[in-house]
Motif scaffolding. Structure first.
Motif, PDB file in Angstrom:
ATOM      1  N   GLU A 199       0.742  -1.309  -0.065  1.00  0.00           N
ATOM      2  CA  GLU A 199      -0.183  -0.020  -0.068  1.00  0.00           C
ATOM      3  C   GLU A 199       0.841   1.099  -0.069  1.00  0.00           C
ATOM      4  O   GLU A 199       0.653   2.284  -0.920  1.00  0.00           O
ATOM      5  CB  GLU A 199      -0.846   0.087   1.196  1.00  0.00           C
ATOM      6  N   TYR A 203       0.719   3.861  -3.077  1.00  0.00           N
ATOM      7  CA  TYR A 203       0.466   5.387  -2.717  1.00  0.00           C
ATOM      8  C   TYR A 203       1.627   6.347  -3.224  1.00  0.00           C
ATOM      9  O   TYR A 203       1.414   7.424  -3.766  1.00  0.00           O
ATOM     10  CB  TYR A 203       0.369   5.391  -1.307  1.00  0.00           C
ATOM     11  N   THR A 207       0.865   9.021  -6.228  1.00  0.00           N
ATOM     12  CA  THR A 207       1.060  10.540  -5.896  1.00  0.00           C
ATOM     13  C   THR A 207       2.173  11.193  -6.104  1.00  0.00           C
ATOM     14  O   THR A 207       2.341  12.507  -6.123  1.00  0.00           O
ATOM     15  CB  THR A 207       0.812  10.507  -4.242  1.00  0.00           C
TER      16      THR A 207
END
Length: 226
Positions: A199, A203, A207
């Motif tokens: 995760e 992420y 981003t």
């Protein structure tokens, strides 16, 4: 081909009916373990699993090993190559033909296990991951501990590929394995100890950017796209 093989198998079984020991000569403990794990993890594969194992065990011509599609004989390379071929297939084909592709991959992995190059448990994990990528129905949840990395600088230096992957992704958590696919494919995978690390890596990719050797790579999980 398929029909001819079925005829040969039927003939063999008829000739040895009532003689359990004769057919048991063709059993293989590693393939039995692989079959049990695969059938417990992936739905509707009993037929292709049975055919793959039986074909190898009773037909010498079917048991010749060709690893040119991998380019190496170590577990990491086999796993990375399997993921790479499956990932690339999903980009080019419709999901309704996924079972045909999976059967071909299964036949290759079964043969590799038959030759003792990888363990049944590792082979079952590879097939479980490939089935997930293809969107097949799973009987067991796949641990969310893997990320696929595409767009790497192409190299055949497996040690260097492992080093760059491990170095870049270690910031997200402890790594169990990291390997690239041989034959200059620019593709690899990282398997973390914890799903939290996956995760965190995803992420970061969503981003910002993840760069390896000054190249922004594409990172995804083993879950199929909806």
């Amino acid at each position: 081909n398929g029909d001819a093989f079925d005829d040969d198998l039927a003939t063999y079984q008829n000739q040895n009916r009532g003689n359990g020991d004769a057919f048991d000569d063709y059993r293989n403990e590693s393939l039995d373990k692989l079959r049990c794990e695969v059938e417990a993890s992936i739905a509707e594969v009993e037929g292709m699993m049975s055919l793959a194992t039986t074909r190898i065990l009773i037909d010498a011509d079917e048991s010749e090993l060709d690893l040119s599609w991998v380019g190496a004989e170590d577990l990491g390379s086999i796993e990375a190559s399997s993921f790479c071929e499956t990932y690339e297939w999903t980009k080019r084909n419709e999901s309704d033909t996924a079972h045909h592709f999976f059967e071909d991959m299964l036949n290759r992995i079964v043969l590799i296990v038959h030759h003792g190059i990888i363990r049944p448990h590792d082979a079952a994990r590879i097939l479980h991951c490939c089935a997930s990528l293809l969107g097949m129905r799973l009987l067991r949840d796949l641990p969310n501990t893997n990320v696929l990395v595409n767009g790497l600088r192409k190299t055949n230096d497996l040690s260097q590929g492992h080093h760059f992957l491990a170095e870049k992704f270690a910031v997200f958590g402890d790594i169990e394995d990291a390997s690239i696919a041989p034959n200059n494919r620019g593709f690899g995978f990282v398997r973390f100890v914890s799903s939290d690390s996956v995760e965190k890596a995803l992420y970061k990719f969503r981003t910002s950017e993840i760069e390896i050797q000054d190249v922004a790579v594409f990172v995804t999980s083993l879950k199929p796209k909806k």
